[in-house]
Structure formats: C-alpha cells, structure tokens
Design an enzyme around this catalytic site. Structure first.
Site, PDB file in Angstrom:
ATOM      1  N   ILE B 476       0.834  -1.213   0.000  1.00 55.44           N
ATOM      2  CA  ILE B 476       0.000   0.000   0.000  1.00 55.44           C
ATOM      3  C   ILE B 476       0.865   1.259   0.000  1.00 55.44           C
ATOM      4  O   ILE B 476       0.367   2.359   0.165  1.00 55.44           O
ATOM      5  CB  ILE B 476      -0.994   0.012   1.171  1.00 55.44           C
ATOM      6  CG1 ILE B 476      -0.260  -0.007   2.513  1.00 55.44           C
ATOM      7  CG2 ILE B 476      -1.948  -1.163   1.049  1.00 55.44           C
ATOM      8  CD1 ILE B 476      -1.180   0.171   3.717  1.00 55.44           C
ATOM      9  N   ASN B 640      15.414  -1.074   4.927  1.00 58.32           N
ATOM     10  CA  ASN B 640      15.760  -0.089   3.900  1.00 58.32           C
ATOM     11  C   ASN B 640      15.561   1.296   4.502  1.00 58.32           C
ATOM     12  O   ASN B 640      14.434   1.727   4.747  1.00 58.32           O
ATOM     13  CB  ASN B 640      14.864  -0.286   2.665  1.00 58.32           C
ATOM     14  CG  ASN B 640      15.190   0.677   1.539  1.00 58.32           C
ATOM     15  OD1 ASN B 640      15.539   1.832   1.764  1.00 58.32           O
ATOM     16  ND2 ASN B 640      15.079   0.197   0.315  1.00 58.32           N
ATOM     17  N   LYS B 642      15.894   4.154   3.334  1.00 52.34           N
ATOM     18  CA  LYS B 642      15.235   5.153   2.497  1.00 52.34           C
ATOM     19  C   LYS B 642      13.716   4.998   2.573  1.00 52.34           C
ATOM     20  O   LYS B 642      12.997   5.957   2.881  1.00 52.34           O
ATOM     21  CB  LYS B 642      15.698   5.007   1.059  1.00 52.34           C
ATOM     22  CG  LYS B 642      15.208   6.115   0.146  1.00 52.34           C
ATOM     23  CD  LYS B 642      15.632   5.835  -1.282  1.00 52.34           C
ATOM     24  CE  LYS B 642      16.284   7.050  -1.908  1.00 52.34           C
ATOM     25  NZ  LYS B 642      16.773   6.762  -3.265  1.00 52.34           N
ATOM     26  N   THR B 643      13.216   3.797   2.330  1.00 57.94           N
ATOM     27  CA  THR B 643      11.761   3.607   2.365  1.00 57.94           C
ATOM     28  C   THR B 643      11.242   3.712   3.797  1.00 57.94           C
ATOM     29  O   THR B 643      10.137   4.203   4.025  1.00 57.94           O
ATOM     30  CB  THR B 643      11.359   2.260   1.752  1.00 57.94           C
ATOM     31  OG1 THR B 643      12.095   1.214   2.372  1.00 57.94           O
ATOM     32  CG2 THR B 643      11.605   2.233   0.259  1.00 57.94           C
ATOM     33  N   GLN B 647       8.513   6.258   5.250  1.00 58.28           N
ATOM     34  CA  GLN B 647       7.318   5.916   6.045  1.00 58.28           C
ATOM     35  C   GLN B 647       7.169   6.817   7.253  1.00 58.28           C
ATOM     36  O   GLN B 647       6.072   7.244   7.596  1.00 58.28           O
ATOM     37  CB  GLN B 647       7.424   4.471   6.536  1.00 58.28           C
ATOM     38  CG  GLN B 647       6.774   3.472   5.639  1.00 58.28           C
ATOM     39  CD  GLN B 647       6.389   2.235   6.412  1.00 58.28           C
ATOM     40  OE1 GLN B 647       5.357   2.212   7.086  1.00 58.28           O
ATOM     41  NE2 GLN B 647       7.198   1.222   6.337  1.00 58.28           N
ATOM     42  N   LYS B 710      10.989  -4.955  13.492  1.00 57.01           N
ATOM     43  CA  LYS B 710       9.707  -4.695  14.165  1.00 57.01           C
ATOM     44  C   LYS B 710       8.952  -3.693  13.294  1.00 57.01           C
ATOM     45  O   LYS B 710       9.553  -2.966  12.509  1.00 57.01           O
ATOM     46  CB  LYS B 710       9.925  -4.099  15.564  1.00 57.01           C
ATOM     47  CG  LYS B 710      10.719  -4.983  16.518  1.00 57.01           C
ATOM     48  CD  LYS B 710      10.601  -4.519  17.990  1.00 57.01           C
ATOM     49  CE  LYS B 710      11.424  -3.315  18.325  1.00 57.01           C
ATOM     50  NZ  LYS B 710      11.433  -3.003  19.790  1.00 57.01           N
ATOM     51  N   GLY B 711       7.659  -3.675  13.460  1.00 48.83           N
ATOM     52  CA  GLY B 711       6.813  -2.838  12.601  1.00 48.83           C
ATOM     53  C   GLY B 711       7.115  -1.353  12.736  1.00 48.83           C
ATOM     54  O   GLY B 711       7.565  -0.877  13.771  1.00 48.83           O
ATOM     55  N   GLY B 713       5.146   1.268  10.387  1.00 49.86           N
ATOM     56  CA  GLY B 713       4.155   2.161   9.782  1.00 49.86           C
ATOM     57  C   GLY B 713       3.290   2.890  10.797  1.00 49.86           C
ATOM     58  O   GLY B 713       3.000   4.079  10.641  1.00 49.86           O
ATOM     59  N   GLU B 714       2.861   2.203  11.838  1.00 50.35           N
ATOM     60  CA  GLU B 714       1.916   2.822  12.789  1.00 50.35           C
ATOM     61  C   GLU B 714       2.624   3.795  13.727  1.00 50.35           C
ATOM     62  O   GLU B 714       2.127   4.898  13.971  1.00 50.35           O
ATOM     63  CB  GLU B 714       1.191   1.758  13.620  1.00 50.35           C
ATOM     64  CG  GLU B 714       0.773   0.490  12.880  1.00 50.35           C
ATOM     65  CD  GLU B 714      -0.320   0.682  11.849  1.00 50.35           C
ATOM     66  OE1 GLU B 714      -0.935   1.763  11.803  1.00 50.35           O
ATOM     67  OE2 GLU B 714      -0.540  -0.259  11.065  1.00 50.35           O
TER      68      GLU B 714
END
Lengths: 327, 747
Positions: B476, B640, B642-643, B647, B710-711, B713-714
């Site tokens: 996404i 990464n 950069k990405t 985020q 570990k995550g 995005g949130e």
C-alpha cells in the site's frame, strides 16, 4: 452534470450577444469554479460561451492607472512587474488565493465571479437560498464557522471567497463591463452585493454583461501594504479572516489608508470608517487597535464563528502593523 | 549510552524496485485495467440518514443514452452467501458488514443504494443523477456528544472478559485521585478520513458464471478472495483478486465495502466487466474512517514524579449495524510503570457508516489523550516531560508482566532531545519567542505491537541465476517489494537486480492483509524460510556439480553472489546455475511457509517511537506553524533506510494533519458530512510540512522475526498529535484538548 451546448467566440460583442440570446447561457473562461458547480448540479447552463479567445488578457498602464484585462490569469498578473512594483497588495492577495495550478487557470474576471464556498450551497440535498431560493439557509442554524459577521441577512450568511477582490475593494478599483446596452463602469465596492432577500444574486452585473477589464488608480499605496490571510492551513484554504491593508506614511503619521476584509461578508468588506479614523494618526499599535474597534462596529456572530469577533480585529491590527513595518 | 546505534537516514538504501513504474505511469492501479467489453458504473448514495426506501424510479435513467442497467434492492440478484437475517448478530465483534442492496433499509447518509451501469463513465454519471428515490424517513441519531452516555461494552468483550477490549484493572481503581499531584482532563478526537490519493476502485469480471476476477483496491488479496468466495458461495480458487499497486490506503482497504459487492452484482447482471471508482466525497462515508472518540484521563503522581495511578476511559463511534473496535487504551496499559491502571473502552453506535482502522489506529487516538495527560502532569509537577517519562520507564511490560523482546525507547528519547534542541525549551509556557511568534517544544511517545502473522512465499530459482518470489501480499506504499528483495538478497545470496518479487495477486501464496505494521515481519520471515529451503535443496544437489560439497553441512557454506562456497576453503565453490545445469533442472520451485514460534510468546513485543516538535504560534491570529520535527524510532533492524525514512516522514505528516487540521464534521440535523472534499477537509500541504528528521535505533529484535525487524508504519503517526499539542501549550500556555488545533481555538 447536465447536457449543454458549447460555442466559442473571439470578440466581446459576440460573447454578449451569444449569452443574451439564451436565458441559461453562461460565459466560461478558466472554469475553475464553474466546472465544479456544473458537476455538482449547482448551476445548469444550457450553453457555455467560451470567451478564452476574446483578446482581453492584456495588463497595461494608462496614465497612472493599471488596467488588467478580464481574461488575464491570476498567476501571471501576480507576477507582472506592473503589479508587483506599483500594486504589491494585489499581488499578495492573488498569491494568497487557491493553488499555483488554479491561479494559472483562473482569470481575473472569473475570480470576482466565483461563488461562495458555503458547504450548504455546494450540497444539493441541503437547504440553501442562494442555490435554491425559498429552501432556507442551512448555515444559519448549522455549521457556520466560516460564515459572515457583517452584512448578512436571515436569508443568507455566506461569505465571498475571493482574496483578490478584497485587495481590489481596498484599492478603489472599478470594473468595466460590456452588455447588450453597451459599456459601463462599476466601482468595485458596488460590484458585489449583500444577500438581502435575493441571496441568489451575487453581483450587480446585468443579464448578458461581460467583464472586460479592471482598473486600479495609482493612489500611491505601493510601499506600506500587507495582505494577511488567516486560514486553517498555510496554502489552498479559504480565509477565516483576511485583511488588505495599505498605508501612506509621512514622518510616522498616517497620511492615507485603505482597509478591507475578506471572509466576513457576502462581499469584500471595505472599512471606510476605520480608514478615515487612521488619517492623521500616528503609526502605532494604539491607532491600529482603535481603527480595528471602529471596523468591528455592527459585527454579529453565529454559533460557530464567534471567534471572528476576536480574530477579525486582531487581524486588522496585525495587517496594519506589518504594512507599517512595525513587526 | 551508545549513540553508534543511530544513523541519520542516509547511506546506501536501495531505490524502490517499482519506483520507475510508478513515476512513469507503467504501474497499473485497480481502475486502470481495460478489459474487453468493459462498462462503467456509478454508485448512487442515499440522501437520508435513516429509514426505508419506498420506491426507486429509474425510468429516466434507463432511457438515458448508453445505460445498461440501474440496480437497487428492488431488482438486484440475490447474493447467495448473504446471511438471511434482519437483525445481524455475526462477528467480527458484533453485527455484520452492510450487505449491498440487501433490503430497503437505510442505515447512514450516503449509503450506496443503487448502481448505474453505462457504456461510458460520463453517461453513467449523468444517468446516476436521474435515479429518484422516495423514502420513509426515521429519526436519526448522529450526534456523538449528545449521546456519549450511551456507549456500550463491545460484544467481544462481553463474551470474553480476557479480551483486550474488556475493562482492565491493575491495582486499585482510580488510585490517582489520592495522589500528591493529579490531573483530570477530557480529550476529543474528531472523525478523520483516510483519503489516500488513489480513490477506491474495483473492476469486476465474471469469466464464467462461477469464476470471478476482481481488480480491487484492497490491502489483502487473500482475505478479499475469502470474503467474496463466501459471499458468492464459490470455491476459493474460483475467485481471483488482483491488487498489484495500491495508491495509499492507510487502513480503508482492510474491509470489503458495499460498493465492491455492488460492482460484482452489476457485472453478473449485465454480463460484462464493470469498473467502479468512487468519488472523493464517497471516501468520507463508504470506505471507513477514524471514529470520533471521546476520552477522559485521570492521572496522579507522587511529588517526586512517580505515577501512582492512571484511569483512562475511551468511547469511540461505530455504526448501528456493525461493531468497530480498536485498541484506544492499549498504550495506557503498558507504557508507564504505574502500579494502578484502569481502562474502560466503550463504543457508541450511531446512524453512521462503519469506521475502520486508520493509520496507527486506536493507539494514535489513545496516545493523543495519554501523551497530553503526561505533559499536563509533568507540568503540574514542574518536571521536564522527558525526565517524567524516564522516571516512569518500565523495563518489563507492566500489563503482561513479561520482559520486552527489545525496547530502546530511552535511546530514542536521548537522541531526539538532542536533535530538536530540547535544552532550549522553556519550562514556563510562552517563555520563548522568535520575532513576534511564540516558540514551543513538545514531545509524544508512540508504541504499537510488533506483530507477526503466518505467510507463505514461493521462490523459483531459474537456470539463468535469477530468482522470482511470489506472495499474495499487497504493497500500500511502504515499498514492500523492495524490502522483500533486500531480505531475499541477503538470505539467498543473489544480487538485488536479479531478484523479482511479485505480489498483489490471490493466485500467489498466502499472506494476510497489509496492516498493523506486520508485513515485513510476516512475509519477510516466509521469504527467509523459502530462501533456506532453496539453499537446502542446492546443498543436496551441489555434489553433482562439485563433488567436494558431498559431505558439507549447511553451516559450513557461504551463499553469496549466486554461488555457494565452503567457508573454510573459499576456492571450493559452485554457482547456482551450474548446480541446476548439472542436475538437468530448469528451476528450483519451492513454496515455504513461516509463522511465529511459541518462544516469542514469552516476551512482550512492541515498537516504539518518540516525536519531538517545535512550533511557532502567532499570539494574535492563532496560526500554528510546525517548524521542525525530529522522530526517533525503535523498529528493530531497518531493512531499507530510504523507504523506512519515507514511512516515518509520511506518518509524521499525517500526524500534523491530525493535530492541526483534519476534521470530518457532520451536520446532525441532516446526518450528512459538511466537510467532504479537499477544499473543506484539510490535509497538510507542502507549506505545512517542515523539515522532518528521522533517526532509527536500528538494533535487531530476533525474537519477533529472523530478520530482527519490528513494525514501523503505525508508530510513525502514533504520538505526533500530542507532541504538537504539547508544543502549542509550551508556546502559549493554552491546552487544546479537542483536535484539530485551528487558529480559532488559540485566540
């Protein structure tokens, strides 16, 4: 969107006659507002008369006056040296409006004629006397955070959204129009009207009349000016309150003043009493505060826009301070 | 503390593998598939909020040129898998999703009640305006504030007292009330709408009467496949879901919505592929939103700044037909070392559409209240907000009573404070100015579970030495394909440019929704497992090509640069291509699955972030400018930079929108949204977004997954809004507890 006919003209007389022939015909220039209105079913012209090829986009000076063709685009006008050097207030107001993309599509004539951004006007399922006379004013008892504190009626409390028009009202501009009965000139402050009992009519243009140019006399307001726009985000948002302020200062005394507000009324709100007060007063925050007090006389707020009773005078003082280079 | 853990986001991060496709337009989004005989659909939303449709007049629409059908509850074919019940009582938590055209009931304003199909989009749009409805209107209730006393415990919590949604008490209830220093405050978070750039779109195509293909903007092709297979009573393999590119979603693709079923119904009825793309306005009520949430926090501390009790109540809005719940009070349970903590979570059903998780979901909403309250209590204690948090730092999870898998929050606090220039902050509000502008500093902590699920990945090592991976997962926006290529490269020993990662297709192996910051951990683990399985296979076949590998064990071998070599004698080597050739194979094709092990349950697994914000506030016009943001994240090993940095920057930008402008307002007289386009519903523009510096701890957490990730995005958004609100307080002395913080609230 309803179906409509489309024709293109290359001369202003042809434009006027094409629109005059058909009751629900409309001019289209940049279309940045009209197309939205058509898509939402708010206006339903039977014919669009495309005036983009009528040669009305010149920006020039005549004597001491600046003349801007009705089809000149907002972006280029704001960048024109004739404007930035002698009428920086206008350039500031233009750049405060919309986004770069829209400013490069929208014309000077179209900017004046944009409709209110009242959400009740835009939603065809809601009551709105401006869109559909007799249905009531949705904003009166509704979400009226963006609405008028001056000059409203019980029929309509919408505000005019244009920034450019606030500067033009302050700068004593006039509008040249051509219609079936020929040319006439309308002082800018008489161009837009208050809602009264006919909120569906925004301006004093007559049927078939086409704006051909705007004239601004050179009153010498090129040094101490400021257009302040207070809004919910830094760009691409309509004004909560805006102020066009222009001063002529001699030895710390105000020799002349121009002041108008946006986001507070159905038309650009020129503050002549406050201007008169400022003449001869010393350049000081106290003078500006007193002028703001005068400017706010008669203001009345609704449930969600009481903040404007504070924000508007604060903004007047702030705009004058910046114009006077006090900050 | 060792600052070597931190790296500014520069270095040699891999460019997005699909970046070129995205910027050149080669990437195909759901509305961009041109199938033969394709027709266009437009949904018609209800204009009342509650009641029944008496009649549908579609005569004029049907006479309109190019119109093939007008479909509503009056003539829609029956959806075979729809439960035939008037009063839904099904999971997920209670109620059930709205069934398209199921009956004449209207549950919310803007409910899709008809769909018009025509040969062109313009003709469908025109005809959609000609469909007329008569209604029997019922009195609706949409006003949260007037009804918040009617919040209820979610069904799930009623059925399972151990549910995370159930009432939670640690120690003594409301112990904060007797503390030396206390604060009590209410916080309001308005409805927010995901509004990704790409509008929700679906192209539905019935290949045969029982074979369905959809190009659908979703966050999971497999969950969508399951949902439509169930809905249409089809074998799962008869439903194909393609969602190769998703132009942002932020959570609104985590649910299948009525417009999707409407398009599938239409495709079946007109027997042609049907394309439906929603309008921006539809995004406000047809595909979920972050619910309006009211919260109350009471918090107390001893005079030396030890928290003695926290009580947190949250009430979130939901629809009348479906219970939506989220973890609004979770951070309160585990973030600070208070012996006494009570949380109460309620939902308030209103005549509105169902909300859905929106980035950082309930945790972000909850963090607004908790992290503001922390700031309020620190102020009441005359303590620095960072010192206050350090004084209540926890070295184990106080809720689960388990050790953290990893937690580097202290490091985040220290580095962030230094980078924002926290030492310049005035303890006294209004103590700093830049010209006439008031300057304030604020911070907020965010946390989110470091989740990992089960997934499978297919890997095909080809004779030319390239490798193709496949997973049903979607991307996404975070750059999933890129991250997977990097993980694969490291674990299979093949250069990134020889690796292809295919995704977004339900024909590919199982992957859950992309959501909850779990994709890298979940799918990345399966990539590692598949790489390991391929390596095992290579090892068994290697002796055919190079005899000296005959007795070699896995741990004795280096897999790198497309070949395997013996660690002890690097000159003994053989390329993957040679192994395949000598074994007369054209490829090695393996599907391997991976899931978390039980060992990881002995730990509490969270990602952490701290956001530091400097604002300028104009004293008389109330304008707020976020002048600088520094965000530090403990998200395990960063695949990464950069990405990942991208985020964080995106999440912070969303947080600025949450703090300062986003507000979806309903006029309760009509039950309709007032702010429902980008002119009235403000999201930040470039001019609102300052320099955002991001830093990563970048230390692996191998308890969560084999890559140590570990995550992320949130936690990019959780804690941003309170950091801004706290900075505004520090600048002005004004505590704004109702978002968004617009100029009118500050004058």
């Amino acid at each position: 969107m309803n179906q409509f006919q489309y024709s293109r003209v290359t001369h202003s007389n042809a434009a006027v006659s094409a629109v005059s022939k058909e009751k629900a015909a409309m001019f289209i220039a940049g279309g940045t507002n009209l197309i939205d209105l058509m898509k939402r079913g708010i206006v339903n012209p039977t014919r669009l008369v495309d005036i983009n090829r009528v040669p009305l986009n010149e920006i020039k000076t005549e004597g001491n006056s600046l003349i801007i063709g009705a089809l000149a685009l907002n972006g280029p006008v704001a960048e024109s040296k004739l404007v930035t050097e002698k009428f920086p207030l206008l350039a500031q107001a233009l750049n405060a409006g919309a986004s770069a993309q829209i400013r490069n599509m929208a014309t000077i004539g179209g900017n004046m004629l944009q409709r209110t951004r009242c959400p009740y006007f835009y939603d065809t399922t809601m009551p709105c006397n401006k869109r559909e006379p007799g249905t009531g004013c949705g904003a009166l008892e509704g979400f009226n955070r963006m609405h008028a504190i001056f000059g409203f009626s019980d029929q309509c409390i919408a505000v005019h959204p244009s920034d450019m028009s606030v500067a033009l009202a302050a700068l004593d501009a006039s509008v040249l129009v051509i219609g079936p009965k020929g040319e006439r000139r309308i002082p800018f402050t008489d161009f837009h009207r208050l809602p009264g009992d006919k909120p569906q009519i925004d301006t004093n243009l007559q049927a078939g009349e086409l704006i051909t140019s705007v004239t601004i006399p050179d009153n010498g307001f090129n040094k101490n000016v400021h257009y302040l726009k207070v809004r919910d985000r830094t760009s691409y948002a309509f004004a909560l309150v805006s102020v066009a302020a222009a001063l002529q200062i001699e030895k710390n005394t105000i020799r002349d003043a121009r002041l108008a507000m946006g986001g507070v009324a159905h038309k650009p709100w020129r503050l002549t009493e406050a201007e008169k007060f400022l003449i001869g007063k010393p350049v000081s925050e106290a003078s500006f505060s007193e002028a703001a007090k005068i400017a706010m006389q008669g203001a009345k707020a609704f449930k969600y826009n009481t903040y404007k009773l504070t924000l508007a005078p604060n903004s007047i003082v702030q705009a004058l301070k910046v114009a006077a280079k006090l900050v | 503390m060792n600052k070597l853990f931190f790296d500014k986001v520069i270095g040699d991060p891999l460019n997005r593998v699909d970046g070129r496709m995205k910027v050149t337009g080669a990437a195909k989004y759901s509305a961009e598939y041109q199938l033969p005989n394709l027709v266009h659909a437009v949904v018609v939303p209800s204009t009342i909020t509650k009641g029944r449709i008496k009649s549908v007049d579609s005569k004029a629409a049907l006479r309109s040129p190019g119109v093939l059908a007008v479909i509503s509850h009056e003539n829609a074919i029956k959806v075979p898998g729809n439960a035939d019940n008037e009063h839904p009582t099904e999971p997920p938590t209670g109620g059930q999703p709205l069934r398209a055209f199921y009956n004449n009931k209207v549950y919310f304003n803007g409910q899709p009640i008809a769909i018009v199909i025509a040969d062109t989009l313009e003709r469908a749009q025109y005809a959609a305006g000609l469909v007329k409805f008569e209604y029997d209107q019922d009195k609706h209730v949409t006003d949260f504030e007037l009804n918040k006393g009617k919040g209820v415990l979610p069904e799930k919590a009623k059925k399972d007292p151990k549910s995370s949604l159930a009432d939670y008490d640690r120690g003594v209830v409301d112990a904060y009330k007797t503390a030396a220093v206390t604060v009590e405050a209410e916080y309001i978070h308005p409805t927010e709408v995901h509004n990704p750039m790409e509008l929700q779109a679906i192209t539905a195509y019935w290949e045969t009467d029982d074979k369905l293909t959809v190009y659908d903007k979703v966050q999971g092709t497999k969950p969508t496949q399951q949902a439509f297979a169930k809905e249409w009573n089809l074998p799962v393999q008869n439903v194909k879901v393609i969602s190769e590119f998703v132009g942002g979603a932020f959570g609104n693709g985590l649910h299948n919505w009525p417009h999707e079923t409407a398009a599938i119904i239409a495709a079946k009825m007109v027997k042609r592929p049907v394309k439906l793309m929603l309008r921006r306005e539809h995004m406000f009520y047809m595909v979920g939103y972050r619910p309006y949430t009211w919260q109350q926090i009471g918090m107390g501390a001893s005079a030396d700044g030890k928290i003695t009790g926290i009580s947190h109540i949250a009430i979130g809005q939901t629809s009348t037909y479906e219970e939506f719940t989220e973890s609004t009070v979770q951070q309160t349970k585990m973030m600070y070392a208070s012996p006494n903590v009570s949380t109460r979570y309620r939902i308030l059903p209103l005549d509105v559409s169902t909300p859905i998780w929106m980035r950082g979901p309930g945790e972000a909403t909850g963090a607004f209240a908790l992290e503001c309250a922390m700031d309020e209590l620190a102020f009441a204690l005359n303590m620095d907000p960072i010192q206050f948090r350090l004084a209540n730092y926890t070295d184990e999870d106080p809720e689960k009573k388990l050790p953290w898998s990893t937690k580097y929050l202290k490091e985040c606090l220290e580095v962030g404070a230094e980078k924002i220039g926290w030492s310049k902050r005035s303890m006294k509000p209004g103590g700093l100015r830049a010209g006439e502008w008031l300057v304030g500093y604020g911070m907020g902590v965010g946390t989110f579970g470091a989740h990992r699920g089960a997934a499978a990945v297919r890997g095909r090592l080809l004779a030319n030495g390239t490798i193709i991976f496949q997973s049903a997962v979607t991307d996404i926006g975070p750059g999933t394909g890129t991250a997977m290529v990097q993980i694969a490269s490291e674990h299979i020993g093949i250069a990134p440019d020889k690796i292809t990662f295919q995704l977004g297709n339900s024909d590919f192996p199982q992957a859950p929704n992309q959501g909850g910051s779990a994709t890298v951990a979940t799918v990345g683990s399966a990539v590692v497992a598949t790489c390991n399985a391929i390596k095992e296979k290579l090892l068994t076949m290697a002796p055919t090509a190079e005899k000296r590998f005959a007795n070699a064990k896995m741990e004795e071998i280096l897999f790198d640069n497309g070949q395997m070599s013996l660690l002890k004698s690097p000159s003994i080597k053989v390329s993957y291509t040679n192994i395949l050739k000598k074994n007369s194979l054209t490829e090695i094709d393996i599907i391997q699955d991976a899931k978390p092990d039980d060992e990881s349950n002995k730990y509490s697994k969270y990602s952490f972030s701290v956001h530091f914000v400097q604002v300028h506030v104009h004293p008389t016009t109330g304008q707020v400018k976020v002048n600088k943001v520094v965000t530090c994240a403990d998200a395990g090993k960063i695949v990464n930079k950069k990405t990942a940095g991208n985020q964080l920057i995106g999440g912070v930008t969303g947080g600025i929108g949450m703090a300062l402008m986003e507000d979806a307002i309903i006029d309760h007289r009509f039950g309709r949204y007032i702010t429902k386009d980008f002119a009235d519903y403000h999201v930040p523009v470039h001019a609102d977004v300052p320099q955002i510096e991001v830093y990563f701890v970048d230390k692996p957490d191998y308890i969560v997954d084999p890559m140590g990730t570990k995550g992320l995005g949130e936690i990019a958004i959780i804690g941003v809004a309170p950091a801004v609100a706290n900075a505004v307080f520090n600048a002005t002395g004004k505590r704004i507890r109702q978002l968004p913080i617009t100029p009118d609230k500050l004058i």
